[in-house]
Design a protein around this motif. Structure first.
Motif: not given
Length: 93
Positions: A33-54, A67-71
């Motif tokens: 058990p532990g945190p899950v890595y998903d490339e889409r979630i990671h990419l969404a976080y990186l793009l949100a850091l650069r100003g993309h909207r949910a 989920a996009a809003r939370q990110i």
């Protein structure tokens, strides 16, 4: 697959399943058990850091809007309050 990492995590519900997702690149894979890595979630976080909207993230990365809003909220925390200024004396607290 669970991963070991000291990076940031966020709990999301993706397609009806709640899990804790890593927002950074994992250190190394591990079983159990532990945190899950998903490339889409990671990419969404990186793009949100650069100003993309949910809405854009949800449409282009196939993740639910809540989920996009939370990110986006995690990536862009509320700005710090502006300092108080005493206009009579020109002093900033």
């Amino acid at each position: 697959m669970a991963l070991v990492s000291a990076g940031p995590t966020i709990r999301l519900v993706i397609h009806g399943t709640s899990a804790v997702y890593l927002l950074a690149t994992p250190d190394r894979p591990t079983s159990g058990p532990g945190p899950v890595y998903d490339e889409r979630i990671h990419l969404a976080y990186l793009l949100a850091l650069r100003g993309h909207r949910a809405a854009w993230l949800a449409a282009h990365l196939d993740i639910p809007r809540p989920a996009a809003r939370q990110i986006v909220a995690y990536a862009r925390p509320a700005p710090a309050p502006r300092p108080l200024a005493d206009r009579a004396f020109g002093v900033t607290y």
